[in-house]
Write an enzyme that holds these catalytic residues in place. Structure first.
Site, mmCIF file in Angstrom:
data_model
loop_
_atom_site.group_PDB
_atom_site.id
_atom_site.type_symbol
_atom_site.label_atom_id
_atom_site.label_comp_id
_atom_site.label_asym_id
_atom_site.label_seq_id
_atom_site.Cartn_x
_atom_site.Cartn_y
_atom_site.Cartn_z
ATOM 1 C CD GLN A 109 -2.744 1.433 2.354
ATOM 2 O OE1 GLN A 109 -2.235 1.472 3.466
ATOM 3 N NE2 GLN A 109 -4.039 1.593 2.169
ATOM 4 C CE1 TYR A 170 -2.480 9.377 7.552
ATOM 5 C CE2 TYR A 170 -4.064 7.675 6.944
ATOM 6 C CZ TYR A 170 -3.240 8.275 7.891
ATOM 7 O OH TYR A 170 -3.176 7.778 9.176
ATOM 8 N NE ARG A 218 -8.321 0.390 2.577
ATOM 9 C CZ ARG A 218 -8.441 -0.206 3.757
ATOM 10 N NH1 ARG A 218 -8.020 0.391 4.852
ATOM 11 N NH2 ARG A 218 -8.949 -1.415 3.862
ATOM 12 N N GLY A 328 -9.167 -6.910 8.596
ATOM 13 C CA GLY A 328 -8.074 -6.258 9.299
ATOM 14 C C GLY A 328 -7.763 -6.935 10.616
ATOM 15 N NE ARG A 329 -11.024 -4.115 14.119
ATOM 16 C CZ ARG A 329 -12.275 -4.056 14.562
ATOM 17 N NH1 ARG A 329 -12.501 -3.916 15.846
ATOM 18 N NH2 ARG A 329 -13.291 -4.133 13.718
HETATM 19 C C1 LIG Z 1 -3.219 -1.640 13.627
HETATM 20 C C2 LIG Z 1 -3.955 -1.096 12.433
HETATM 21 C C3 LIG Z 1 -3.251 -0.375 11.482
HETATM 22 C C4 LIG Z 1 -3.904 0.106 10.338
HETATM 23 N N1 LIG Z 1 -3.157 0.734 9.364
HETATM 24 C C5 LIG Z 1 -3.730 1.045 8.173
HETATM 25 C C6 LIG Z 1 -2.938 1.467 7.070
HETATM 26 O O1 LIG Z 1 -1.697 1.547 7.126
HETATM 27 N N2 LIG Z 1 -3.583 1.758 5.915
HETATM 28 C C7 LIG Z 1 -4.945 1.664 5.788
HETATM 29 O O2 LIG Z 1 -5.485 1.945 4.710
HETATM 30 N N3 LIG Z 1 -5.719 1.237 6.819
HETATM 31 C C8 LIG Z 1 -5.142 0.896 7.986
HETATM 32 N N4 LIG Z 1 -5.920 0.356 9.000
HETATM 33 C C9 LIG Z 1 -7.346 0.121 8.780
HETATM 34 C C10 LIG Z 1 -7.579 -1.326 8.316
HETATM 35 O O3 LIG Z 1 -6.985 -1.573 7.051
HETATM 36 C C11 LIG Z 1 -9.067 -1.688 8.211
HETATM 37 O O4 LIG Z 1 -9.662 -0.903 7.205
HETATM 38 C C12 LIG Z 1 -9.813 -1.460 9.516
HETATM 39 O O5 LIG Z 1 -9.090 -2.030 10.600
HETATM 40 C C13 LIG Z 1 -11.223 -2.069 9.465
HETATM 41 O O6 LIG Z 1 -11.148 -3.451 9.257
HETATM 42 P P1 LIG Z 1 -11.429 -4.490 10.482
HETATM 43 O O7 LIG Z 1 -12.722 -4.074 11.078
HETATM 44 O O8 LIG Z 1 -11.453 -5.831 9.793
HETATM 45 O O9 LIG Z 1 -10.293 -4.343 11.447
HETATM 46 C C14 LIG Z 1 -5.289 -0.110 10.176
HETATM 47 C C15 LIG Z 1 -5.993 -0.820 11.153
HETATM 48 C C16 LIG Z 1 -5.352 -1.326 12.263
HETATM 49 C C17 LIG Z 1 -6.117 -2.140 13.248
#
Ligand SMILES: Cc1cc2nc3c(=O)[nH]c(=O)nc-3n(C[C@H](O)[C@H](O)[C@H](O)COP(=O)(O)O)c2cc1C
Length: 359
Positions: A109, A170, A218, A328-329
């Site tokens: 990314q 961003y 994204r 994600g998480r």
């Molecule tokens: C620790 C962490 C770091 C993240 N860093 C980014 C990132 O670098 N770029 C991005 O687009 N989203 C980032 N996100 C958002 C996730 O990509 C994702 O969209 C968000 O956690 C929702 O998905 P989930 O509910 O499955 O966790 C981050 C999320 C977490 C938990």
């Protein structure tokens, strides 16, 4: 396997990208790359997920080749990887090789924090943070070239495509959103002009990487500065943005929502990924709250239990809202989450210590 999940365990193809199933690891910043260099621990972290059946990995946000691309953002981030210089490229080459050997695919990314980067923070404290309203033509041109150089590097080290971080407030999103772009020239004003920066980046990357190398984008309504912000109030406005980006060369929209099933426009239960798929005709990815009972921001402050909401994911997948399911998480917590989904084993609840581990 649970019978109704079969549709998610089917192949997906887009240009040169062929995935074994529909599960994608969402980009997540990890801060484990001192001096911008991802080490063997980072490579193994991604390879573990590829081995455990994650079809596609989108890496954490990776700083593009521009001095103020990264620094400390809202979370005081440090040790973010970059995608230029021999050491970082060699680290990424190892990660790509390990993921491929495990049967997976991986796409970086590309990230420029824009005005969310705090001034005077490492790795280049002397560099000024970039905000649309303050950028000169030369600064815009230099930033676009930084994105292109990084995309070219991504292809050279063997990545399976590139993903642009055009969301969450961003830099690219700061141009798209009227709240942070008050310019009145070719880079701002109406929606087509606000989309020009994103569009020029995509077009310039496409020229360099060729027609088959996938470009993911994204996009989000919400911003770190304002969860209620909207890029588009109506489907017609959304279509202006997605048409411009599709024409420029975007292959797949990674649609970032906080809860994947939240409706966006009145009179329809369809989520944002569904709208973008319908309006653009491009494949989309959905994300937000899959596997948990709380969305990301809430899970910082409240206990977050594992839930199996895959039936709703499949229902919407079969209604053709999206092509890929981004997690994600749940994949941060548990490298083997997709295998648990497949065999119907209970998931783990969310635990904040996952942020400081790289297992
Ligand atoms: C620790 C962490 C770091 C993240 N860093 C980014 C990132 O670098 N770029 C991005 O687009 N989203 C980032 N996100 C958002 C996730 O990509 C994702 O969209 C968000 O956690 C929702 O998905 P989930 O509910 O499955 O966790 C981050 C999320 C977490 C938990």
């Amino acid at each position: 396997m649970r019978d109704n999940l079969t549709p998610l365990f089917t192949e997906f193809t887009c240009g040169s990208l062929k995935l074994a199933n529909r599960f994608v690891m969402s980009p997540m910043t990890r801060q484990f790359s001192p001096n911008g260099v991802p080490g063997d621990d980072v490579a193994s972290y991604y390879a573990r997920r590829a081995k455990a059946k994650v079809g596609l990995i989108i890496t954490e946000g990776v700083g593009i080749d521009h001095p103020s691309a990264i620094g400390e953002g809202t979370m005081g981030e440090k040790n973010i990887p970059v995608l230029h210089g021999n050491a970082a490229l060699s680290g990424w080459r190892t990660a790509v090789e390990k993921v491929h050997a495990a049967g997976g695919k991986i796409i970086p990314q590309l990230w420029h924090m824009g005005g969310i980067r705090q001034e005077a923070t490492a790795p280049h404290p002397e560099a000024k943070s970039m905000r649309p309203d303050e950028m000169s033509e030369a600064e815009i041109a230099e930033t676009i070239s930084g994105f292109v150089r990084s995309a070219v590097n991504a292809k050279a080290v063997g990545f399976d495509g590139v993903a642009l971080h055009g969301a969450h407030g961003y830099l690219i999103d700061a141009f798209l959103w009227a709240g942070t772009n008050q310019r009145d020239d070719k880079w701002g004003g109406d929606l087509p002009r606000r989309a020009r920066f994103a569009c020029e980046i995509v077009k310039a990357i496409r020229t360099e990487v060729g027609p088959d190398f996938p470009i993911l984008f994204r996009i989000s309504q919400w911003k770190l500065q304002d969860y209620e912000a909207r890029l588009a109030d109506k489907p017609e406005e959304l279509k202006i943005i997605t048409d411009i980006l599709s024409d420029a060369g975007v292959d797949i929209f990674d649609v970032s929502t906080r809860i994947f099933s939240d409706p966006v426009f009145e009179g329809s239960e369809m989520g944002l990924a569904g709208w973008i798929r319908k309006l653009s005709g491009k494949p989309t990815m959905t994300v937000g709250g899959i596997g948990f009972d709380k969305e990301l921001a809430e899970s910082f402050s409240q206990p977050t239990a594992a839930v199996d909401n895959l039936d709703e994911v499949v229902r919407r997948f079969e209604a053709e809202e999206f092509d890929l399911v981004t997690v994600g998480r749940a994949l941060l917590m548990d490298a083997e989450w997709v295998m648990k989904v497949e065999s119907g084993i209970d998931f783990e609840s969310f635990d904040l210590t996952a942020y400081s581990r790289l297992d």
